[in-house]
Design a protein around this motif. Structure first.
Motif, short mmCIF file in Angstrom:
data_model
loop_
_atom_site.label_atom_id
_atom_site.label_comp_id
_atom_site.label_asym_id
_atom_site.label_seq_id
_atom_site.Cartn_x
_atom_site.Cartn_y
_atom_site.Cartn_z
N GLU A 155 17.03 60.99 64.45
CA GLU A 155 17.82 62.18 64.31
C GLU A 155 19.28 62.28 64.00
OE1 GLU A 155 19.62 65.93 65.89
OE2 GLU A 155 17.47 64.32 66.03
N ARG A 158 18.75 62.71 60.60
CA ARG A 158 18.56 64.68 60.35
C ARG A 158 20.63 65.00 60.28
NH1 ARG A 158 19.08 68.71 62.68
NH2 ARG A 158 19.46 67.42 64.70
N VAL A 159 20.86 64.92 60.92
CA VAL A 159 22.76 64.64 61.49
C VAL A 159 23.34 64.37 60.39
CG1 VAL A 159 24.29 65.13 62.99
CG2 VAL A 159 22.36 64.99 63.73
N ARG A 161 22.28 64.26 57.02
CA ARG A 161 21.46 64.47 55.58
C ARG A 161 21.99 66.34 55.67
NH1 ARG A 161 16.43 62.67 56.76
NH2 ARG A 161 16.21 64.74 58.75
N ASP A 162 22.29 66.49 57.49
CA ASP A 162 22.57 68.21 57.45
C ASP A 162 24.21 68.12 57.06
OD1 ASP A 162 19.65 69.39 58.41
OD2 ASP A 162 20.99 69.05 59.43
N ILE A 163 25.05 66.95 57.85
CA ILE A 163 26.40 67.01 57.40
C ILE A 163 26.32 67.10 55.71
CG2 ILE A 163 28.47 65.81 57.52
CD1 ILE A 163 27.71 65.27 60.42
N ASP A 165 24.54 67.90 53.65
CA ASP A 165 23.98 68.66 52.89
C ASP A 165 25.33 69.71 53.06
OD1 ASP A 165 21.58 67.59 51.61
OD2 ASP A 165 20.16 68.73 53.30
N LEU A 166 25.83 70.06 54.30
CA LEU A 166 27.13 71.13 54.50
C LEU A 166 28.24 71.23 53.24
CD1 LEU A 166 26.56 71.99 58.41
CD2 LEU A 166 26.09 73.36 55.97
#
Length: 184
Positions: A155, A158-159, A161-163, A165-166
């Motif tokens: 998790e 994943r967070v 990677r999301d940060i 990407d954002l």
């Protein structure tokens, strides 16, 4: 115990207590699922304790035979575990069949001997099964903890990677707008 003097009764009870203590020692979970380091010595002592009351006092404690048979299944590696298990069950049954117990009439027949053999064999399998099941439950609990740690780590990744990407999208938008402003 009625046919024994107080010292003999105390020795018999002490050997029973030692046999049970050794069984608990053999059945407890070891770190990494390995048997205790001194298991050959403790298994030999437990096996002697099975026959000691019979030799010294002509008293039979059949449950100790089942405990020793179960310990063979728990501790001895490979095929030898079953040979040790069978040796304890068969020798205990042969001793029961051939040597009369002190203060008792001679054995009635093969039905009694088969009953003693089945009781020792069943007790040994029960000890083995319950100890194995307890060890498996502990391993399952440890694996659940590992899975929870891995889920937390997944998790976090994943967070991250999301940060990433954002932030990448936001910085790209800022760079594009800065380029546009520079051209205008």
């Amino acid at each position: 115990l009625a046919h024994l003097d107080p010292g003999g009764a105390a020795a018999l009870l002490a050997s029973i207590a030692a046999g049970v203590a050794l069984q608990l020692y053999h059945s407890r979970p070891a770190p990494g699922g390995r048997p205790p380091r001194v298991w050959p010595l403790t298994l030999a002592i437990q096996t002697v304790l099975v026959y000691l009351p019979f030799v010294l006092h002509r008293s039979q404690v059949g449950s100790l035979a089942g405990f020793a048979a179960g310990s063979f299944l728990l501790l001895v590696p490979g095929r030898w575990r079953w040979a040790g298990y069978a040796a304890v069950v068969v020798s205990w049954s042969a001793l029961y069949a051939t040597v009369p117990q002190a203060g008792q009439p001679p054995q009635q027949g093969w039905a009694d001997v088969l009953y003693e053999a089945a009781a020792a064999a069943g007790a040994g399998l029960t000890v083995y099964g319950l100890s194995w099941l307890a060890g498996t439950a502990r391993q399952l609990q440890a694996l659940r903890g590992e899975l929870a740690k891995m889920a937390v780590l997944a998790e976090r990744l994943r967070v991250a990677r999301d940060i990433h990407d954002l932030l990448g999208l936001g910085l790209s938008a800022i760079a594009l707008k800065a380029d546009l402003i520079g051209r205008l």
